[in-house]
Design a protein around this motif. Sequence first.
Motif, PDB file in Angstrom:
ATOM      1  N   ARG A  55      -4.304   7.646  -5.944  1.00 25.63           N
ATOM      2  CA  ARG A  55      -5.128   8.165  -4.843  1.00 25.63           C
ATOM      3  C   ARG A  55      -5.971   7.002  -4.346  1.00 25.63           C
ATOM      4  N   LEU A  56      -5.867   6.702  -3.069  1.00 25.52           N
ATOM      5  CA  LEU A  56      -6.621   5.600  -2.459  1.00 25.52           C
ATOM      6  C   LEU A  56      -7.342   6.111  -1.219  1.00 25.52           C
ATOM      7  N   GLU A  68       0.808  -1.229   0.000  1.00 24.55           N
ATOM      8  CA  GLU A  68       0.000   0.000   0.000  1.00 24.55           C
ATOM      9  C   GLU A  68       0.840   1.278   0.000  1.00 24.55           C
ATOM     10  N   GLY A  95      -8.518   3.426   0.949  1.00 21.00           N
ATOM     11  CA  GLY A  95      -7.558   2.349   1.169  1.00 21.00           C
ATOM     12  C   GLY A  95      -7.618   1.334   0.042  1.00 21.00           C
ATOM     13  N   ARG A  97       0.399   4.089  -2.908  1.00 17.66           N
ATOM     14  CA  ARG A  97      -0.013   5.456  -2.570  1.00 17.66           C
ATOM     15  C   ARG A  97       0.911   6.507  -3.182  1.00 17.66           C
ATOM     16  N   ARG A  98       2.111   6.119  -3.544  1.00 17.94           N
ATOM     17  CA  ARG A  98       3.002   7.060  -4.229  1.00 17.94           C
ATOM     18  C   ARG A  98       2.459   7.405  -5.611  1.00 17.94           C
TER      19      ARG A  98
END
Length: 71
Positions: free
Chosen positions: A34-35, A26, A38, A30-31
């Motif tokens: 857009r989460l 994760e 999650g 996330r780099r």
Amino acid sequence: MATAICAMMCGFDTWSEITLFAQEREPWFRRWLRLPGGIPSHDTFNRIFATLPPASLKSIFSSVDRRHHGR
């Protein structure tokens, strides 16, 4: 979808395996993505892919394969 495609390219086959793959990575995802909610659950991956027409999936995976292999 990007997380699932990455997992599948690494040999993970089930929605549970794909979810675990994405959860373990994760911070890396996330780099690039857009989460806000999650990593999706295995049920969410299943629902999303079940709604996509097979021709669309084939097109997506063919495009990824061509980019990955430089064709």
